[in-house]
Design a protein around this motif. Sequence first.
Motif, PDB file in Angstrom:
ATOM      1  N   ASP A  51       0.791  -1.219   0.000  1.00 13.23           N
ATOM      2  CA  ASP A  51       0.000   0.000   0.000  1.00 13.23           C
ATOM      3  C   ASP A  51       0.823   1.269   0.000  1.00 13.23           C
ATOM      4  O   ASP A  51       0.282   2.344  -0.238  1.00 13.23           O
ATOM      5  N   TRP A  52       2.127   1.175   0.256  1.00  9.70           N
ATOM      6  CA  TRP A  52       2.921   2.404   0.254  1.00  9.70           C
ATOM      7  C   TRP A  52       3.399   2.793  -1.136  1.00  9.70           C
ATOM      8  O   TRP A  52       3.866   3.902  -1.347  1.00  9.70           O
ATOM      9  N   ARG A  53       3.278   1.890  -2.094  1.00 11.73           N
ATOM     10  CA  ARG A  53       3.758   2.204  -3.434  1.00 11.73           C
ATOM     11  C   ARG A  53       2.794   3.154  -4.159  1.00 11.73           C
ATOM     12  O   ARG A  53       1.650   3.302  -3.775  1.00 11.73           O
ATOM     13  N   ILE A  54       3.295   3.758  -5.200  1.00  8.00           N
ATOM     14  CA  ILE A  54       2.467   4.676  -5.976  1.00  8.00           C
ATOM     15  C   ILE A  54       1.454   3.878  -6.781  1.00  8.00           C
ATOM     16  O   ILE A  54       1.806   2.951  -7.518  1.00  8.00           O
ATOM     17  N   ASP A  55       0.202   4.229  -6.615  1.00  8.17           N
ATOM     18  CA  ASP A  55      -0.906   3.589  -7.319  1.00  8.17           C
ATOM     19  C   ASP A  55      -1.051   4.287  -8.677  1.00  8.17           C
ATOM     20  O   ASP A  55      -1.535   5.417  -8.759  1.00  8.17           O
ATOM     21  N   ARG A  56      -0.634   3.608  -9.718  1.00  4.73           N
ATOM     22  CA  ARG A  56      -0.598   4.219 -11.045  1.00  4.73           C
ATOM     23  C   ARG A  56      -1.977   4.713 -11.486  1.00  4.73           C
ATOM     24  O   ARG A  56      -2.122   5.830 -11.969  1.00  4.73           O
ATOM     25  N   ASP A  57      -2.994   3.873 -11.335  1.00  6.35           N
ATOM     26  CA  ASP A  57      -4.336   4.253 -11.788  1.00  6.35           C
ATOM     27  C   ASP A  57      -4.868   5.454 -11.012  1.00  6.35           C
ATOM     28  O   ASP A  57      -5.465   6.368 -11.600  1.00  6.35           O
ATOM     29  N   ARG A  58      -4.651   5.464  -9.711  1.00 11.43           N
ATOM     30  CA  ARG A  58      -5.127   6.589  -8.913  1.00 11.43           C
ATOM     31  C   ARG A  58      -4.365   7.866  -9.275  1.00 11.43           C
ATOM     32  O   ARG A  58      -4.955   8.953  -9.362  1.00 11.43           O
ATOM     33  N   ALA A  59      -3.064   7.738  -9.489  1.00 15.42           N
ATOM     34  CA  ALA A  59      -2.268   8.913  -9.850  1.00 15.42           C
ATOM     35  C   ALA A  59      -2.765   9.533 -11.148  1.00 15.42           C
ATOM     36  O   ALA A  59      -2.924  10.751 -11.257  1.00 15.42           O
ATOM     37  N   ILE A  60      -3.042   8.692 -12.134  1.00 15.61           N
ATOM     38  CA  ILE A  60      -3.528   9.200 -13.422  1.00 15.61           C
ATOM     39  C   ILE A  60      -4.865   9.907 -13.243  1.00 15.61           C
ATOM     40  O   ILE A  60      -5.125  10.951 -13.854  1.00 15.61           O
ATOM     41  N   THR A  61      -5.710   9.369 -12.376  1.00 21.26           N
ATOM     42  CA  THR A  61      -7.001  10.012 -12.100  1.00 21.26           C
ATOM     43  C   THR A  61      -6.815  11.388 -11.479  1.00 21.26           C
ATOM     44  O   THR A  61      -7.550  12.330 -11.784  1.00 21.26           O
ATOM     45  N   LEU A  62      -5.798  11.517 -10.616  1.00 20.31           N
ATOM     46  CA  LEU A  62      -5.582  12.759  -9.894  1.00 20.31           C
ATOM     47  C   LEU A  62      -4.801  13.798 -10.688  1.00 20.31           C
ATOM     48  O   LEU A  62      -4.877  14.995 -10.391  1.00 20.31           O
ATOM     49  N   PHE A  63      -4.024  13.377 -11.674  1.00 15.38           N
ATOM     50  CA  PHE A  63      -3.226  14.323 -12.442  1.00 15.38           C
ATOM     51  C   PHE A  63      -4.119  15.287 -13.211  1.00 15.38           C
ATOM     52  O   PHE A  63      -5.141  14.911 -13.788  1.00 15.38           O
ATOM     53  N   GLY A  64      -3.687  16.546 -13.261  1.00 13.96           N
ATOM     54  CA  GLY A  64      -4.348  17.522 -14.105  1.00 13.96           C
ATOM     55  C   GLY A  64      -4.027  17.250 -15.561  1.00 13.96           C
ATOM     56  O   GLY A  64      -3.203  16.388 -15.878  1.00 13.96           O
ATOM     57  N   PRO A  65      -4.648  17.987 -16.494  1.00 17.39           N
ATOM     58  CA  PRO A  65      -4.473  17.731 -17.932  1.00 17.39           C
ATOM     59  C   PRO A  65      -3.022  17.741 -18.385  1.00 17.39           C
ATOM     60  O   PRO A  65      -2.603  16.890 -19.161  1.00 17.39           O
ATOM     61  N   ALA A  66      -2.228  18.690 -17.892  1.00 15.16           N
ATOM     62  CA  ALA A  66      -0.847  18.788 -18.359  1.00 15.16           C
ATOM     63  C   ALA A  66       0.007  17.640 -17.857  1.00 15.16           C
ATOM     64  O   ALA A  66       0.823  17.085 -18.589  1.00 15.16           O
ATOM     65  N   ALA A  67      -0.166  17.273 -16.606  1.00 18.40           N
ATOM     66  CA  ALA A  67       0.652  16.199 -16.038  1.00 18.40           C
ATOM     67  C   ALA A  67       0.419  14.876 -16.757  1.00 18.40           C
ATOM     68  O   ALA A  67       1.300  14.019 -16.783  1.00 18.40           O
ATOM     69  N   HIS A  68      -0.759  14.693 -17.353  1.00 13.40           N
ATOM     70  CA  HIS A  68      -1.024  13.467 -18.110  1.00 13.40           C
ATOM     71  C   HIS A  68      -0.053  13.333 -19.276  1.00 13.40           C
ATOM     72  O   HIS A  68       0.249  12.220 -19.722  1.00 13.40           O
ATOM     73  N   ASP A  69       0.437  14.452 -19.793  1.00 11.90           N
ATOM     74  CA  ASP A  69       1.315  14.430 -20.965  1.00 11.90           C
ATOM     75  C   ASP A  69       2.792  14.335 -20.598  1.00 11.90           C
ATOM     76  O   ASP A  69       3.633  14.199 -21.474  1.00 11.90           O
ATOM     77  N   TRP A  70       3.110  14.438 -19.329  1.00  7.09           N
ATOM     78  CA  TRP A  70       4.510  14.367 -18.926  1.00  7.09           C
ATOM     79  C   TRP A  70       4.981  12.921 -18.861  1.00  7.09           C
ATOM     80  O   TRP A  70       4.283  12.060 -18.303  1.00  7.09           O
ATOM     81  N   PRO A  71       6.169  12.621 -19.405  1.00  2.64           N
ATOM     82  CA  PRO A  71       6.747  11.294 -19.188  1.00  2.64           C
ATOM     83  C   PRO A  71       7.113  11.143 -17.706  1.00  2.64           C
ATOM     84  O   PRO A  71       7.859  11.957 -17.162  1.00  2.64           O
ATOM     85  N   ILE A  72       6.554  10.153 -17.042  1.00  2.00           N
ATOM     86  CA  ILE A  72       6.812   9.928 -15.617  1.00  2.00           C
ATOM     87  C   ILE A  72       7.298   8.495 -15.438  1.00  2.00           C
ATOM     88  O   ILE A  72       6.563   7.547 -15.709  1.00  2.00           O
ATOM     89  N   GLU A  73       8.532   8.356 -15.006  1.00  2.00           N
ATOM     90  CA  GLU A  73       9.117   7.046 -14.756  1.00  2.00           C
ATOM     91  C   GLU A  73       9.162   6.797 -13.254  1.00  2.00           C
ATOM     92  O   GLU A  73       9.474   7.712 -12.490  1.00  2.00           O
ATOM     93  N   ILE A  74       8.868   5.579 -12.868  1.00  2.00           N
ATOM     94  CA  ILE A  74       8.983   5.193 -11.457  1.00  2.00           C
ATOM     95  C   ILE A  74       9.893   3.978 -11.392  1.00  2.00           C
ATOM     96  O   ILE A  74       9.605   2.947 -12.008  1.00  2.00           O
ATOM     97  N   VAL A  75      11.000   4.101 -10.666  1.00  2.00           N
ATOM     98  CA  VAL A  75      11.946   2.997 -10.539  1.00  2.00           C
ATOM     99  C   VAL A  75      12.095   2.622  -9.072  1.00  2.00           C
ATOM    100  O   VAL A  75      11.851   3.430  -8.180  1.00  2.00           O
TER     101      VAL A  75
END
Length: 298
Positions: free
Chosen positions: A14-38
Motif C-alpha cells: 500500500d505504500w507504493r504509488i498507485d498508477r491508476d489513482r495517480a492518473i485520475t488525480l493528475f491535471g491535464p498537463a501532467a497526463h502528458d509528462w513522461p513519468i518514470e517510477i523505478v
Amino acid sequence: MTSTPPPSASPGADWRIDRDRAITLFGPAAHDWPIEIVEETGSTNADLMARLKALPQKANALARPMVRVAYLQTAGRGRRGRTWVAQPGDALLFSLAAVLPRPIGGLAGLSLAIGSALVDGLRTLPVAAPGQIALKWPNDVLLEGDKLVGILVETAWSTPDATAVVIGIGTNVRGAEALAAEVKALNAAPAVPGTTPTALSRAWPHANLTDTLAAELNALEGALQRFGAHGFAAFQARWNACHAYAGREVVIYEQGKELLRGAAVGVDEQGQLIVDTPGGRETVTTGDVSLRLAGNGA
C-alpha cells in the motif's frame, strides 16, 4: 507513466504509488509528462542531468518536462552536498527535468518559486491546519516549523535564450520519528528548529506517495510556465505570504560563521532575503549560506 519494480516487489504494497489513482488525480498537463517510477537509483537528479546533457542545446530540446521517481536513492543529496536520508515508502523522491525559456541569469529565485508552488500543492491535500505548511528561505518547505520538503536545483546547460534544469524534490511522507532519530545519529548534534525532519503523516494520518505526487506535479506544471514567462517576480508576493519566519529574528551563517542577524522581512523580486539589521536593511543572496532562528546554532 512507467514503472520498473524488481521481481521481489509486491505490487499490492500500500505504500507504493498507485498508477491508476495517480492518473485520475493528475491535471491535464501532467497526463502528458513522461513519468518514470523505478525501485532504486543512485540519484534521480544525476539520471536526468545525464539525459539533458545529451540533448541539443536549444530552447525546443525538450517538448515537455519529464519526471523520474525512485523509491530508494542510494546517492541522494540535498543542498550543500548533504545526504538525503529516507527509507522506501517513507519519502516521495523525484526529479523533474525541463528546459526553461530563460538564460541562466534569468533563473534567480527558481528554487523559491518551486517552494511556493509546492506549498500550494500540499495545501490541497487533506492535512490538518494547512496554514502550518510554510516556507523557509531559501528552499525548504516546513510543517509546523520542521522540515517537510527539500529542493535542489541544478543546471545542465544554458544558452542566451534557454536553460536546462533538473529540480530535485524530496518530501517526507511517513516515518518522521524514525527519520529524525536517524538524522540525529548521523549529525551527532542537537536538533535545530527548521532542520529537524518531519512528515506529512504528522498532519495527515493517511498520507501516501500517490496523492502527494499528484498534488505536487499539478502545482509545478503551472509554476514552470509562469516562471518561464515572468521569472520569480510572479511568485514574490505568494512566497512572502507563506514565509514562516516573517518578522522573526534570524541569523545568517556562511560556512558556519555568523554573517548577519536581524528581523527577516521577506524576499525581493530576485528571491534575495531582506533582513532588517541594527545597521540597516540588508539583502542576502542564496549561496553557501544557511538561515536559523536567533538562539539556535549554525
